[in-house]
Design an enzyme around this catalytic site. Structure first.
Site, PDB file in Angstrom:
ATOM      1  CB  SER A 658       4.526  32.131  30.226  1.00 63.82           C
ATOM      2  OG  SER A 658       4.859  30.763  30.089  1.00 63.82           O
ATOM      3  CE  LYS A 701       8.907  31.040  31.754  1.00 60.56           C
ATOM      4  NZ  LYS A 701       7.665  31.790  31.480  1.00 60.56           N
TER       5      LYS A 701
END
Length: 816
Positions: A658, A701
Site C-alpha cells: 500500500s 489511514k
C-alpha cells in the site's frame, strides 16, 4: 478552469453512507419480530442443508468463517430444528461377557429401555438375594440334602467297617490321625508299643511288617473309594443347589425374557445369566458345612458381589425428542471416544465393565457432533482418534496408557459400538485448506464445506434483519429497545466494520457487543429507548478503552519526537500511511517516506528490504517501481541511477504494497527536484503502468492523518490521496466528514500516479507529444532530463581515462 484538486476531491456525501432513520418501517425494535436463524448467509445454509440431507459416508461438514460470524449459533439452531425430524437412536449398555471376561458385550436397546433394563436387573438381583438364602434355610432343602447324602454316608461307614474288620483279622487296629490312618499291631488284646516291637525276634517283626503292608494296601484302596464318595457327595450337593437356584430364578428370568423378545441380544444375555448364576451361589448365601460327618471340600467364603450381573448404561437417550446434537468444547482424546476408569483395591488398580465411560461420539451416535477444529487439533491423539472412528464407523474405547505401553498388560477390550454420526467441524478457512492439502483422510471424510461470508449486501432486507437481530438480543439479554435512529447507527457501524458502503458485516458478535454497550449508556443517560447518541457513545467509549497506544504515538508525532511535517513543501519527502493493529483495535499512523538518488547502475534499493525488515509483498512493490521507471523512461534514456527508499524512524517490520505509490512519489520528486506538499498524505498500491490500486484500512489511514493534522493545526490545504477504487470503502467518522464539508480537510481519489503527482507538486505530470518528448516543465520531463544527465555522466566517467570517476559513480554517491 477547475483545478485537479477540485476535480478529484471526494465530496462529503461520498465519505460515509448514511441510513435515513425515517426509511425504517418501525419506530422502535419493540415492533420488530426477533430474528430466528441467521442472516446474510444463503450459501452457507444451502451447504449445511445439503450436507445434512446426504446420508452417504464421508459427507461430514466443515463450517468455515471468522469467529463471531454466527457460525456456531447458526449450526446449533439449524441442527436443533433438523434433529427433531430424525429418529431417536438406540440406548447402549455394556454387560459382562461370561465367556471372555475382558471383552464386555455392547447391546443396543430402544431409546429409554436401557435404564429400564438396568433397573429390572437390579430388581431381579435383589429378589434373588432375598429368595435364595431363604430357600437354603428351609426344612425342605435340609431334607433333600440329607436324602441326597444319606446313602453315601452309609456306604462310607461300611467302607470304614470293612477296613477295621480287615485289620482286626490280621491282628491290627486302625487309628485316624491328622496325617492319615495308622495301623497298630495288637498282641494279647493290647496295642504293641514301639519298644516292645523292637524286643521281638527278627522273624516275628518281619511277619508283622508283611501283615501291615497288606493292611496299608487295603486301607489305600478303601480311602480312594471314600474320596470318590466325598466327590460324589459334593457333586450331589452342588446339583441340588443348582436345581434350587434354577427353580427360583427361572421364572424371574423367563418374565424378563418375555419383555425383551424384540431384543435378541438381551435374550441371549439373559440365557447366559441363567447358566452362570447357579455356578456362583456363594454370592447369594454363606458357605455351609455338610449336615453329615463327611469331609466335603467347601469353597472359600466369598464376599457377595453381584456386579457381574448388573448393567452399565453407557448411553441413555430417553430424554431425546429426535436425534442428539452434541457440542463438545473440550474435544480431548478421552472426551471424544470414552475411557475406562480404574479404582484402587488393596493397593492394586482394578477395573471391570461397569467402569466404561462414554465419550462425545457415543452421546452423538445416531445424530450430530459439533467440534471446533482448532480446539480439536490442539489435543494430542484426538484428531487421529476421530478419523479412525469415522473411517471404521465404530467406536473402540482404548486407554492411551494401554496403547502405548512398552510391555503387554492385562486390560479390558470392550466390544466396539457401531458409529453413525454426522460431524460438523467449525473453524477458519485457512485451517480447512491446510488439512485438505496435508491430510488425505480429511478429503474423504469432510466433503462438504459451508463458507460463512464476512459480509452481506446493504439492502432493505438485510437492514430489516439487523433490526430483527437487535430485537433478539434485546429480548435475550434484557436490554432496552432501540429507536429507529439507533438502529440506523448500528447499520452504519456494520458497514464501517466491513469498510464498504455497499456491505454490512456478518460478524454479529461485534454488532451484539455494540448493542449491549449502547443499551448500557442509554440506561446511564436515563433514556427509555436507545438513541443514536447512545450508539455513538458506545463506539467512542469502546475506542477510548483500546486506543492508548494510538494516543502515545500521536503525542510523539505532535511533539516532534517522530519527525513528520503537515505543512510546507519538501523534495523527496512524502507522508505515507500505515495501519497498526493491536488485537481488536487498529489505527492509522503516518510515516515519512524519503528517497535519495544518484548516478549508478539502474538499481532501486529498499533499506527495509536490505536489512530484512521488509516482507515479500513490500519487496514486490519496490520491484514494481523499477518496472514503472523502465516503462516510462527506459525506452528513451538509460536508467543510470541508484535510488534508496526508506520509512524514516520505522523500527518494526514492513509488509504490504500500500506504500508503493508513496515511494514512487518520493522517487519522482527526488529525480525531478520538485517539492511535494507535506500537508498531504498518500496511500495506494501501484502497478508497472502507473495505475493506482486499492488498499486496505483506508478509513483508519485517513482518520489517523487527520488526527495528527488537527493536533498540529488544520490549514485548509491538508488531506489524503487515496485510490479511486477505495471510495466505496469510505465510512469515515463524522468529525472527518464535517471537516471536509467545512473545507478544513480534503480527500482526493486518484486513478493514476500522474494525477497524484500533480496534486502533490502542483505541476502537470505531462504526456509524450508526437516527437516522443514530454512538454517542458512537466514532472516527467524533469525526471527524464535528470536521467539523461545521469546517463551522460556515467558514459563520461566510463571512458578509459575516467576509471576513477566510474568507480565513484558505481559507489552510488549522490550527484543531485
Amino acid at each position: 478552469m477547475e483545478s485537479i484538486r477540485e476535480r478529484l476531491a471526494v465530496p462529503p456525501e461520498r465519505l460515509r453512507r448514511r441510513l435515513d432513520p425515517a426509511s425504517l418501517p418501525f419506530k422502535t425494535t419493540a415492533e420488530v419480530e426477533p430474528l430466528n436463524g441467521t442472516i446474510g448467509q444463503p450459501r452457507a445454509l444451502d451447504a449445511i442443508e445439503f450436507g445434512l440431507d446426504v446420508q452417504n459416508h464421508g459427507y461430514n461438514l466443515y463450517v468455515a468463517g471468522v469467529p463471531g460470524s454466527g457460525r456456531e449459533t447458526t449450526v446449533r439452531d439449524y441442527l436443533g430444528r433438523y434433529a427433531r425430524t430424525r429418529p431417536t437412536p438406540s440406548d447402549w449398555i455394556y454387560v459382562h461377557n461370561f465367556d471372555e471376561a475382558d471383552r464386555p458385550n455392547a447391546i443396543p436397546l430402544p431409546a429409554g429401555r436401557g435404564v429400564q433394563f438396568a433397573r429390572e436387573m437390579d430388581e431381579f438381583l435383589e429378589s434373588a438375594r432375598q429368595e435364595i438364602p431363604r430357600a437354603f434355610d428351609s426344612e425342605d432343602y435340609e431334607r433333600r440334602r440329607r436324602e441326597a447324602l444319606a446313602e453315601l454316608g452309609q456306604r462310607r461307614e461300611e467302607l470304614f467297617r470293612q477296613m477295621n474288620e480287615f485289620a482286626a483279622n490280621r491282628g491290627f487296629v486302625l487309628e485316624a490321625t491328622p496325617t492319615g490312618i495308622l495301623s497298630i499291631p495288637v498282641v494279647q488284646g493290647r496295642p504293641l508299643s514301639p519298644e516292645e516291637f523292637e524286643r521281638l525276634p527278627a522273624e516275628v517283626q518281619q511277619e508283622i511288617r508283611n501283615r501291615d503292608a497288606e493292611i496299608q494296601e487295603h486301607v489305600s484302596r478303601a480311602l480312594r473309594q471314600v474320596r470318590q464318595l466325598e466327590k460324589e457327595a459334593a457333586e450331589r450337593v452342588r446339583k441340588l443347589d443348582r436345581d434350587v437356584v434354577t427353580f427360583l430364578v427361572g421364572p424371574m428370568l423367563d418374565d424378563l425374557r418375555d419383555r425383551y423378545q424384540d431384543c435378541p441380544e438381551v435374550v441371549a444375555y439373559l440365557e447366559a445369566v441363567r447358566n452362570d448364576l447357579p455356578e456362583h451361589i456363594d454370592m447369594f448365601r454363606q458357605a455351609r458345612q455338610p449336615a453329615v460327618a463327611l469331609p466335603i471340600p467347601q469353597p472359600a467364603q466369598a464376599q457377595p458381589d453381584l456386579n457381574r450381573y448388573r448393567v452399565n448404561v453407557l448411553i441413555d437417550n430417553s430424554h431425546l425428542d429426535g436425534a442428539p446434537v452434541v457440542i463438545e468444547r473440550n474435544p480431548s482424546y478421552y472426551n471424544l471416544i470414552g475411557r475406562i476408569d480404574y479404582r484402587a483395591t488393596f493397593g492394586a488398580m482394578v477395573t471391570d465393565f461397569r467402569q466404561i465411560r462414554p465419550g462425545a461420539l457415543h452421546r452423538a451416535n445416531g445424530g450430530f457432533l459439533v467440534l471446533h477444529v482448532v480446539e480439536l487439533l490442539r489435543e494430542p491423539f484426538a484428531w487421529d482418534a476421530l478419523k479412525r472412528a469415522l473411517v471404521t464407523r465404530s467406536i473402540q474405547i482404548e486407554n492411551l496408557g494401554e496403547q502405548y505401553s512398552a510391555v503387554p498388560m492385562a486390560r479390558l477390550r470392550p466390544e466396539p459400538i457401531p458409529l453413525s454420526v454426522k460431524v460438523v467441524l467449525i473453524g477458519p478457512l485457512e485451517v480447512y485448506h491446510i488439512l485438505y492439502q496435508i491430510d488425505e483422510d480429511f478429503q474423504e471424510l469432510f466433503k462438504v464445506r459451508a463458507d460463512f461470508g464476512p459480509d452481506m449486501d446493504w439492502i432493505d432486507e438485510h437492514v430489516q434483519n439487523y433490526a430483527a437481530f437487535i430485537s433478539r438480543r434485546v429480548h435475550e439479554w434484557g436490554l432496552r429497545h432501540f429507536d429507529r435512529s439507533a438502529v440506523a447507527r448500528v447499520v452504519e457501524y456494520g458497514a464501517r466494520q466491513r469498510e464498504h458502503q455497499g456491505k454490512l458485516s456478518t460478524r454479529l458478535l461485534d454488532i451484539a457487543n455494540i448493542v449491549a454497550e449502547a443499551s448500557y449508556w442509554a440506561e446511564k443517560a436515563g433514556h427509555e429507548f436507545v438513541q443514536a447518541d447512545d450508539v455513538d457513545q458506545a463506539i467512542r467509549k469502546r475506542r477510548y478503552r483500546s486506543n492508548l497506544v494510538e494516543e502515545r504515538i500521536r503525542e510523539l508525532l505532535t511533539d516532534g519526537t517522530i519527525m513528520i511535517d503537515v505543512d510546507g513543501e519538501a523534495v523527496a519527502r512524502v507522508n505515507g500511511l500505515a495501519v497498526l493493529s493491536f488485537g481488536d483495535y487498529a489505527f492509522g499512523k503516518p510515516s515519512r517516506v524519503t528517497a535519495r538518488v544518484s548516478a549508478g547502475r539502474g538499481s532501486i534499493v529498499s533499506i527495509e528490504r536490505e536489512i530484512e525488515l521488509s516482507g515479500p509483498i513490500h519487496s514486490k512493490g519496490v520491484m514494481i517501481l523499477s518496472g514503472y521507471l523502465r516503462g516510462h523512461y527506459g525506452q528513451h534514456v538509460p536508467l543510470a541511477i541508484t535510488a534508496t527508499l526508506t520509512f524514516e524512524q520505522s523500527y518494526e517490520g514492513v509488509d504490504g504494497d500500500s506504500a508503493s505509490s508513496t515511494e514512487l512519489y518520493a522517487l519522482l520528486s527526488a529525480l525531478s527536484g520538485l517539492p511535494l506538499d507535506q500537508g498531504i498524505a498518500v496511500t495506494g498500491s501501484v502497478n508497472q503502468f502507473g495505475e493506482v490500486q486499492a488498499v486496505g484500512g483506508v478509513n483508519q489511514k485517513i482518520e489517523g492523518f487527520y488526527a495528527v493534522c488537527k493536533e498540529k493545526g488544520l490549514t485548509g490545504r491538508q488531506g489524503v490521496i487515496i485510490p479511486a477504487a477505495n471510495v466505496k470503502n469510505l465510512m469515515l467518522d463524522d468529525d472527518v466528514v464535517e471537516a471536509v464539508r467545512a473545507g478544513r480537510f480534503h480527500v482526493w481519489a486518484v486513478r493514476t500516479i500522474d494525477e497524484g503527482i500533480e496534486i502533490l507538486t502542483g505541476r502537470p505530470a505531462g504526456e509524450r507529444g508526437p516527437d516522443g518528448q514530454y512538454p517542458e516543465g512537466t514532472v516527467h520531463r524533469l525526471v527524464e532530463d535528470r536521467l539523461r544527465r545521469y546517463a551522460e555522466e556515467v558514459r563520461a566517467f566510463a571512458a578509459p581515462d575516467g576509471a576513477a570517476g566510474a568507480a565513484q559513480v558505481a559507489s552510488g554517491e549522490e550527484s543531485q
